[in-house]
Design a protein around this motif. Sequence first.
Motif, PDB file in Angstrom:
ATOM      1  N   UNK A 833     -41.498  33.207  -6.534  1.00 54.64           N
ATOM      2  CA  UNK A 833     -41.110  31.732  -6.613  1.00 54.64           C
ATOM      3  C   UNK A 833     -39.405  32.231  -6.930  1.00 54.64           C
ATOM      4  N   UNK A 834     -38.438  32.374  -5.403  1.00 54.49           N
ATOM      5  CA  UNK A 834     -37.388  31.642  -6.702  1.00 54.49           C
ATOM      6  C   UNK A 834     -36.379  29.940  -6.407  1.00 54.49           C
ATOM      7  N   UNK A 835     -35.511  30.366  -7.856  1.00 53.08           N
ATOM      8  CA  UNK A 835     -35.284  28.458  -7.773  1.00 53.08           C
ATOM      9  C   UNK A 835     -34.045  28.938  -7.886  1.00 53.08           C
ATOM     10  N   UNK A 836     -33.325  27.800  -7.406  1.00 50.46           N
ATOM     11  CA  UNK A 836     -31.962  27.539  -7.377  1.00 50.46           C
ATOM     12  C   UNK A 836     -31.869  26.442  -8.224  1.00 50.46           C
ATOM     13  N   UNK A 837     -31.168  25.695  -8.207  1.00 55.04           N
ATOM     14  CA  UNK A 837     -30.529  24.257  -8.619  1.00 55.04           C
ATOM     15  C   UNK A 837     -31.343  22.887  -8.283  1.00 55.04           C
ATOM     16  N   UNK A 838     -31.456  23.360  -7.428  1.00 59.40           N
ATOM     17  CA  UNK A 838     -32.262  21.770  -6.623  1.00 59.40           C
ATOM     18  C   UNK A 838     -33.812  22.149  -6.441  1.00 59.40           C
ATOM     19  N   UNK A 839     -33.885  23.194  -6.467  1.00 55.56           N
ATOM     20  CA  UNK A 839     -36.157  23.096  -6.669  1.00 55.56           C
ATOM     21  C   UNK A 839     -35.995  24.622  -6.539  1.00 55.56           C
ATOM     22  N   UNK A 840     -37.910  24.731  -6.326  1.00 57.99           N
ATOM     23  CA  UNK A 840     -38.198  26.125  -5.886  1.00 57.99           C
ATOM     24  C   UNK A 840     -38.616  25.992  -4.413  1.00 57.99           C
ATOM     25  N   UNK A 841     -37.707  27.459  -3.873  1.00 56.28           N
ATOM     26  CA  UNK A 841     -38.442  28.017  -2.918  1.00 56.28           C
ATOM     27  C   UNK A 841     -39.605  28.273  -2.388  1.00 56.28           C
ATOM     28  N   UNK A 842     -40.380  28.638  -1.058  1.00 57.20           N
ATOM     29  CA  UNK A 842     -41.951  28.532  -0.388  1.00 57.20           C
ATOM     30  C   UNK A 842     -41.934  29.874  -1.580  1.00 57.20           C
ATOM     31  N   UNK A 843     -43.354  29.793  -1.986  1.00 56.94           N
ATOM     32  CA  UNK A 843     -44.343  30.594  -2.860  1.00 56.94           C
ATOM     33  C   UNK A 843     -44.613  31.977  -1.980  1.00 56.94           C
ATOM     34  N   UNK A 844     -44.366  33.272  -2.584  1.00 61.55           N
ATOM     35  CA  UNK A 844     -44.788  34.494  -1.456  1.00 61.55           C
ATOM     36  C   UNK A 844     -46.225  34.366  -1.773  1.00 61.55           C
ATOM     37  N   UNK A 845     -46.639  35.390  -0.219  1.00 58.05           N
ATOM     38  CA  UNK A 845     -48.601  34.806   0.064  1.00 58.05           C
ATOM     39  C   UNK A 845     -48.770  35.959  -1.002  1.00 58.05           C
ATOM     40  N   UNK A 846     -50.234  35.021  -1.898  1.00 59.45           N
ATOM     41  CA  UNK A 846     -50.595  35.954  -3.287  1.00 59.45           C
ATOM     42  C   UNK A 846     -50.779  36.781  -3.382  1.00 59.45           C
ATOM     43  N   UNK A 847     -50.875  37.840  -4.145  1.00 58.66           N
ATOM     44  CA  UNK A 847     -51.260  38.826  -4.838  1.00 58.66           C
ATOM     45  C   UNK A 847     -52.363  38.738  -5.665  1.00 58.66           C
ATOM     46  N   UNK A 848     -53.275  39.945  -5.589  1.00 53.61           N
ATOM     47  CA  UNK A 848     -54.839  39.685  -6.337  1.00 53.61           C
ATOM     48  C   UNK A 848     -54.502  40.732  -6.757  1.00 53.61           C
ATOM     49  N   UNK A 849     -55.316  40.924  -7.745  1.00 55.39           N
ATOM     50  CA  UNK A 849     -55.374  42.070  -8.978  1.00 55.39           C
ATOM     51  C   UNK A 849     -56.250  42.123 -10.192  1.00 55.39           C
ATOM     52  N   UNK A 850     -56.266  42.900 -10.346  1.00 59.47           N
ATOM     53  CA  UNK A 850     -58.030  43.022 -11.574  1.00 59.47           C
ATOM     54  C   UNK A 850     -57.233  43.684 -12.935  1.00 59.47           C
ATOM     55  N   UNK A 851     -58.154  43.089 -13.930  1.00 60.05           N
ATOM     56  CA  UNK A 851     -57.948  43.412 -15.099  1.00 60.05           C
ATOM     57  C   UNK A 851     -59.133  44.548 -15.657  1.00 60.05           C
ATOM     58  N   UNK A 852     -58.620  45.263 -16.381  1.00 59.94           N
ATOM     59  CA  UNK A 852     -59.855  46.200 -16.078  1.00 59.94           C
ATOM     60  C   UNK A 852     -60.592  45.870 -17.577  1.00 59.94           C
ATOM     61  N   UNK A 853     -61.586  46.341 -17.912  1.00 62.97           N
ATOM     62  CA  UNK A 853     -62.612  46.249 -19.190  1.00 62.97           C
ATOM     63  C   UNK A 853     -61.736  46.165 -20.137  1.00 62.97           C
ATOM     64  N   UNK A 854     -62.435  45.725 -21.368  1.00 60.87           N
ATOM     65  CA  UNK A 854     -62.076  45.457 -22.922  1.00 60.87           C
ATOM     66  C   UNK A 854     -62.976  45.773 -23.838  1.00 60.87           C
ATOM     67  N   UNK A 855     -62.690  45.478 -24.950  1.00 60.22           N
ATOM     68  CA  UNK A 855     -64.310  45.128 -25.633  1.00 60.22           C
ATOM     69  C   UNK A 855     -64.457  44.093 -25.690  1.00 60.22           C
ATOM     70  N   UNK A 856     -65.844  43.289 -25.733  1.00 58.36           N
ATOM     71  CA  UNK A 856     -66.617  42.050 -26.034  1.00 58.36           C
ATOM     72  C   UNK A 856     -65.732  41.010 -27.697  1.00 58.36           C
ATOM     73  N   UNK A 857     -66.480  40.374 -27.090  1.00 58.06           N
ATOM     74  CA  UNK A 857     -66.479  39.220 -28.318  1.00 58.06           C
ATOM     75  C   UNK A 857     -67.579  40.009 -28.877  1.00 58.06           C
TER      76      UNK A 857
END
Length: 1118
Positions: A833-857
């Motif tokens: 979202x873009x921000x000006x002195x009045x506040x925030x504008x509308x949100x862009x469409x939600x973007x989905x992404x995935x993180x790869x595997x890592x080492x476990x706890x």
Amino acid sequence: MKPNSGTLVINIMNGGKAEAYEGVYQCTARNERGAAISNNIVIRPSRSPLWTKEKLEPNQVREGDSLVLHCRPPVGLPPPIIFWMDNAFQRLPQSERVSQGLNGDLYFSNVQPEDTREDYICYARFNHTQTIQQKQPISVKVFSMDSLNDTIAANLSDTDIYGAKPVTERPPILLTPTGTTSNKVELRGNVLLLECIAAGLPTPVIRWIKEGGELPANRTLFENFKKTLKIIDVSEADSGNYKCIARNILGSTHHVISVTVKAAPYWITAPRNLVLSPGEDGTLICRANGNPKPSISWLANGVPIAIAPEDPSRKVDGDTIIFSAVQERSSAVYQCNASNEYGYLLANAFVNVLAEPPRILTPANKLYQVILDSPALIDCAYFGSPKPEIEWFKGVKGSILRGNEYVFHDNGTLEIPVAQKDSTGTYTCVARNELGKIQNEVQLEVKDPTMIIKQPEYKVIQRYGHVSFECIIKHDSTLIPTVIWLKDNDELPDDERFLVGKDNLTIMNVTDKDDGTYTCIVNTTLDSVSASAVLTVVAAPPTPAIIYARPNPPFDLELTGQLERSIELSWIPGDENNSPITSFVIEYEDGLHEPGVWHYQTEVPGSQTTVQLKLSPYVNYSFRVIAVNEIGRSQPSEPSEQYLTKSANPDENPSNVQGIGSEPDNLVITWESLKGFQSNGPGLQYKVSWRQKDVDDEWTSVVVANVSKYIVSGTPTFVPYEIKVQALNDLGYAPEPSEVIGHSGEDLPMVAPGNVQVHVINSTLAKVHWDPVPLKSVRGHLQGYKVYYWKVQSLSRRSKRHIEKKILTFRGNKTFGMLPGLEPYSSYKLNVRVVNGKGEGPASPDKVFKTPEGVPSSPSFLKITNPTLDSLTLEWGSPTHPNGVLISYILKFQPINNTHELGPLVEIRIPANESSLILKNLNYSTRYKFYFNAQTSVGSGSQITEEAVTIMDEGKMAGIPRPAVGAGKAMASRQVDIATQGWFIGLMCAVALLILILLIVCFIRRNKGGKYPVKEKEDAHADPEIQPMKEDDGTFGEYSDAEDHKPLKKGSRTPSDRTVKKEDSDDSLVDYGEGVNGQFNEDGSFIGQYSGKKEKEPAEGNESSEAPSPVNAMNSFV
């Protein structure tokens, strides 16, 4: 047409009418490669017509009734902004009861007597022409019930029925819109405005709902006291029935507005420029959406493709042009037009058929220098068609570079993530395509880092002493360092006492002002290091000295040479009190504007006793003088006589003039008022002037007094204004003020950032890109962009849970940002979202992404149960954060012997679906240490450790040496304490119980007259060591049994040969001794506590210096 430009200039300043140029314009740019065309540009002259003359009848209305005052402004281009004011140009107050509708009419839900006035005036502001049109004033007279009854009674006879009904409460009815339903059509991306205004008494309250759904969050605003529903950036999902409900205590009414959202065409995939080589294939794709669905048409070089010159390599398939085996003559500019009834889109795409051998743009033999262990980026900018392939070599005849130690970027850059000394050398970049090959050599030098090998240290120095800070550095011999010293993160004082040497900083004659933090900063062309130290200045030891004091105040002040703007002041100094006077401070009092308040005027050297003072007009001056020496300031002198200067025009204008809107349709002009003595005369006022910037318009001005703010209403949203504020008094104006630029009020941004892309860097870090929004749609000062992101689910568990959204703010006009702290192997969503002195504008469409595997706890727990002679059972829990798909568990274990050494390490790999394991063939009575961790395809996670002991084989322990535990010499992590073993505690409890029974039996026998010849037994033994133990030794004393239970003394349990004989104690606790003082030697004999060494061996760990023996433990039970 401007020369060497495609700009068309229409100038009507020297004559001509704007209407003559009204029409649709289009620009075409053409060369030998093709022709591009612009969008249609519509020119229409602005219009601000006058109000039509009409006769307005006074409105006479009964108290409590509703009323609508119609504005009906003239139709202008663009439409005017409507507002209601009175004759004094003051906005008419509005509330839930009285408000202005979207059509400009003024609605009264119910009138009150205070609504009576004759100056309801509707104004129409035409922003483009900077004109304001005024409707004739409307008169409203409200009759109260009492006055109406009196009027009726005066005009009727006694026999008539008269009397108006008192003010009665009424249920709501809608003034606008009328009826129960209406329709509304709005375009996608616009602002949807729905309005409901109701009449009623009490004043109705408006509520909005959407039938069959919820009002869109973050895009819904309520204006005009909730009478107007505003939804920004509407989409097709916002279509539906919106119901407004008006309610008061007598009932409710409603109206349903059916909203249909249509859409002008918008891009899904706009065509992009295409660079092809002869013989290659390619496609141009033009996809757009809208409501109704737009039609797609193609043009070639500005001509409809159906009538354009034929190209055998080109085939049109709806929204796609397919190119096959193109030739150089196939180069052209193609236009895609997507149109529906609400608008059109036009895009140009250049298809360039190019055959070019490779070219390398990076200069030859360019030198790159980096610091050791830092990344090195070596450029190879290239161009060619077809796109060249890039290869890197090191050295003149080196092999091609490959492997994980290098990163090859798509733009040809070679990255060495961690440069080492052997990375120095010549690197060759080779670019090749089917038309040729070219290479370029560059040089890389890896330099040693700059280090401060002796840093400045904390110093405490007495006042007036000398102090030195060292800063000795080590650097690469080919780099030239520069050393900078700072005090409290600022430059050193300009004082000759500070001496900066090659490796140090020396401060001579230290004073209290030198107290602070000193920082040594070393810079080279490649790196920078710094170190700091604190200097504390303390007082020097007291020495007998002359008593110094502040000077006495000056006296005998005299004013001479009085002029309009100056006067001469003289005085006689007071006593210096053994410290020379260094300066005199002159202060003044303005008895006219601020009596009793003294202000600083000037300061002169201590050798001067006369000063010429500059004066301001219209000030009643009094002066006083203060003497200053090194000890301090004197008391002020007695005030001089008063001197009143004449009035004059103001010399200066207000400062800090600003123009900042508080609402989208106003401009708030503020300034700092002049102080009383700055007024230069009576009647101080301010002339406030403003005009819209870059618009040929006259200044609008107003004169105000006793304020520092003025609000300009009815302005367009966020446009620049030129502002100036000029002071004036009864004698005239101040000099012409300078102009400042301000802006009218901001409004929320209208457009969401587009083309949001996410590049996942690793399992916990991602980079997000977006296209900046057009500055015009920001509608305010661009402050930055906010990225909202949140975890949707873990890919390893497939279980959703609510996680609060995280927000990152990126200041300024940035178009990318990093998202740290992500969880591996998870699905995320984000929007921007873009921000000006009045506040925030509308949100862009939600973007989905995935993180790869890592080492476990680490595994959640490791529990060891069911110990036997030769086995242990291990149970564990899966990691709390698997961070991927578990492929196995790794178990490592090793024995620990009684000397705390670790044996050989055994490793076992366990399938990921197991949660327990039985380890067999272990040594009995042996402690083992276990290391356990989980593993994914990325690698092993952190491990969890545990220790456990197999069960002892009691029948085999006596006299048998322990089995070897391994050759490892590493010490165990903790010492085994025999007193904490379960078998030992059980055995001690059994012994204590037996002793208790024995005591009871002895007590019974003694009460029956049994005798215990203790004395005779003692006399019969010549061994002096065998003596009764004292009560404080914890033994039985003279009541011990004879023969079988002889009195003992510490250290008397073993014979002189320090061995334990089997026949003396067949069931001795010594056989079970553990720890430092209870071990077996190599031939199986027991050593330790009974070897006479316990006084010489130091305590280990947290144990006492005397290890607990079985006998002592037994005494403690008794």
